[in-house]
Structure formats: C-alpha cells, structure tokens
Write an enzyme that holds these catalytic residues in place. Structure first.
Site, PDB file in Angstrom:
ATOM      1  N   GLU A  62       0.824  -1.210   0.000  1.00  0.00           N
ATOM      2  CA  GLU A  62       0.000   0.000   0.000  1.00  0.00           C
ATOM      3  C   GLU A  62       0.859   1.261   0.000  1.00  0.00           C
ATOM      4  OE1 GLU A  62      -2.941   0.161  -0.728  1.00  0.00           O
ATOM      5  OE2 GLU A  62      -3.740  -1.832  -0.348  1.00  0.00           O
TER       6      GLU A  62
ATOM      7  N   TYR B  25      -6.475   5.492   5.130  1.00  0.00           N
ATOM      8  CA  TYR B  25      -6.648   4.489   4.093  1.00  0.00           C
ATOM      9  C   TYR B  25      -5.753   3.260   4.343  1.00  0.00           C
ATOM     10  CZ  TYR B  25      -5.795   1.882  -0.046  1.00  0.00           C
ATOM     11  OH  TYR B  25      -5.625   0.836  -0.892  1.00  0.00           O
TER      12      TYR B  25
ATOM     13  N   ASP C  98      -9.866   4.984  -0.759  1.00  0.00           N
ATOM     14  CA  ASP C  98      -8.867   5.722  -1.533  1.00  0.00           C
ATOM     15  C   ASP C  98      -9.567   6.447  -2.688  1.00  0.00           C
ATOM     16  OD1 ASP C  98      -9.518   3.723  -3.293  1.00  0.00           O
ATOM     17  OD2 ASP C  98      -7.452   3.084  -3.686  1.00  0.00           O
TER      18      ASP C  98
END
Ligand code: SF4
Length: 351
Positions: free
Chosen positions: A34, A117, A135
C-alpha cells in the site's frame, strides 16, 4: 440503493488481478504494497516489491536496515519520505509490538506514514476487521454510483462517502469488499477517460450511468499551480568519478545524493566557477560545457535544471561531498529520479 456487496464480490472473485501481496496478505506485505502503491502504478511497483521483500523479509529486518541500503531499494520509486516513514514505523513496531503490526485500526493509524486508508487496508485485508479503506478509486466509484456532485476532496464529504461505503460492507468479508471496490475503480470505473460501464457489476444500480454524468465525476478542487524553480546542476568530474553531495537530513529529497547544485538560480559559467571555488574546489583550467536542460516535477514544485560539466584536477572532496565512480553510482549512492537525465549522461558518456 440496494446493497452492492453481492454483485461486487462475485465480480471481484472472477476478475481480480493475481498480485503477490494478495496471494500472501500478511500485515507487512499489505502495508509495504500500500505504501509503494500510493504514488506508483501496480506494474511499476511489482519489481520493487519483490526486491524489497527479498532484501528485507520482515519488519525487524526493515527496522535494522542501514539508511543508504534502504534508499537504494527505493531508488526510482520517488517520494522517499515513504520509505523513511516505513522504517520509523518498523522501529516502533519492534519496540512496542514485538515486531508484528498490531491488529488494531487506531494503533496502526498512530504509526508514522500510516493514514486512514492504509490503516483500513491493513486492518481489513490482513486482520479481517470491519473498517473502511477509502482511496481515490473508492471515492470515484461512490461519487458515480450515487451521482453525487459534491467535492470529494472536502473532508466532511469524504466522511459521508465513507459512511455510505460502510453501509454496504459485509462485516465478515470486509477485506475482500474493500479490495473489490478498489479493483473496480482501477479496472472498470476508470479515472481517466470513459468508465467501462458495460462491464460493471454495478451498472444497473449506477445513478451516474443512468444520468449520463459519470465522466464529470468525481468533483475535486483543482490542484494548486506548481512553483517553478530554476536549478543549476554541475557535474564535476575527475578520473572517471563525479562529485556528489548529500542533501540535508530534512526537507525535499532529504539525505539523498545529488550532483553539486544550486536551487532558485540559473548561474552563468563564471558565477558557477565562483561558487565552486567558494566550496573549496580547485577548478584551474576547467572548461565549462553546458548540460542539456532537464525538468523534474514534484508535487508542488517544478525544477527546471540546466548547468555544466567540467573536469577538475585530482583533489579531495569538499566537506559533505564524495567522489563516486560508475560502480558506486550504481550500487551505493542513491541519486533520486530528479537527476535521471544527468545520471544517464554520467553512466553512458562521462564516466
Ligand atoms: S456503471 Fe460505470 S460509472 Fe457506474 S460505477 Fe460502474 S463503471 Fe462506474
């Protein structure tokens, strides 16, 4: 609005991309992927992901990695604060949580570099916790699904969108649902150009599709104009080596290496010679050959680079600088992407 989860999940299981961090979604893997994917496309990030994990297979290894090696593993991905924060967080995880990320959304959120997020992605995908992971992809899908023209960059609007995302989330499949939304945004409800509504599992529910407004959504505040900064770059050469200087430990490109340069100015050859002399460099007899112009775009700044290359007599490197040959340039010192034109020139023509 009917619950979207069943159709969305069916679509996801049939169409999802096979990605290494999905196949083995440990908290460390999801976290690393991520962070890498924040500013980088999946296809570009994958080789970095594999290389990074091969070198630093777990959080203690990341915490203990020497800074120059860490920068080298990230070289080419840009936004180096991401990897510095990864390491800061890894050190905290080692001292506070025994080297394992905590299965707790708020504890994750408290770690450096982990925002809502990323905390949501790790908590839902790796730990199965029923939390949101919203997101830009998810905001786009929901702006279109509800035909909602409000600014998704407004924090209050984002909170309301997040509440809608959660209304549809099946608690037992939180991670799959969050990933399915992101995947739909990445593969079908596309950000640039027309969305592929014919292939969308939410096509019959989508209000923007019915209204013909999908292309105008989501609404966002226009980005701020970038500040243009002239930069004078100097490739100082000696016997197959180039002079590199280390940037300050804080600020833009903190701690990385660069050719000698001056920001906010375009210097003539005479002015450059005077500045090099002030650095303590003997440039006797050196010929200043102009470098090709190069541009690099940061989030808020645009560097317009020009400058010179010259060969100087053998001498020690001034304070804060090193002489680096081709091998060291490739293996040891991390030159950020801002200098890729000049690095290529060095490696192919000058060194
Ligand atoms: S129908 Fe089209 S606009 Fe609506 S969510 Fe699906 S891809 Fe996006």
């Amino acid at each position: 609005m009917e619950n979207i989860a069943p159709a969305l999940l069916d679509w996801f299981y049939a169409n999802r991309r096979i990605l290494p961090f999905r196949e083995d979604p440990t908290p460390y893997h999801v976290w690393l992927s991520e962070i890498m994917l924040q500013q980088t496309r999946v296809s570009a990030a994958l080789p970095y992901y594999e290389r990074f994990l091969a070198a630093l297979p777990d959080i203690p290894a990341l915490a203990g990695c020497e800074e120059e090696k860490l920068h080298k593993l990230w070289e080419g991905l840009g936004y180096y604060s991401r990897v510095r924060n990864l390491q800061k967080a890894a050190k905290i995880v080692c001292t506070q949580y025994g080297g394992q990320l905590p299965a707790d959304y708020n504890a994750l959120l408290a770690l450096p570099g982990i925002g809502e997020y990323t905390a949501g992605a790790i908590a839902s995908i790796s730990f199965g916790l029923p939390v949101p992971a919203v997101d830009g992809n998810v905001l786009r899908v929901f702006a279109r699904l509800y035909n909602d023209p409000r600014l998704v960059t407004d924090p209050q609007v984002k909170r309301e969108f997040t509440a809608r995302v959660m209304e549809h989330q099946p608690p037992a499949k939180a991670g799959d649902y969050n990933q399915a939304l992101m995947e739909l945004g990445a593969l079908v409800c596309l950000p640039n150009g027309a969305p592929l509504c014919e292939q969308c599992p939410l096509g019959t529910l989508c209000r923007a599709r019915a209204a013909g407004t999908a292309l105008s959504l989501p609404q966002k505040t226009p980005p701020k104009a970038r500040r243009i900064t002239p930069v004078t770059v100097v490739l100082v050469l000696n016997e197959g080596r180039v002079l590199l200087q280390q940037r300050p430990a804080k600020g833009l490109l903190a701690g990385l290496w660069q050719p000698v340069l001056w920001e906010d100015t375009t210097l003539t050859a005479a002015e450059t010679a005077a500045r090099l002399a002030a650095l303590g460099l003997d440039c006797t007899g050196a010929h200043f050959t102009p470098l090709p112009a190069a541009k690099h775009i940061f989030t808020h700044i645009e560097w317009h680079q020009s400058g010179y290359f010259l060969t100087v007599p053998e001498q020690p490197a001034p304070a804060g600088c090193v002489w680096a040959g081709k091998e060291q340039l490739e293996a040891a010192y991390t030159l950020p992407g801002a200098f890729k034109v000049y690095k290529k020139l060095l490696l192919t023509k000058l060194l």
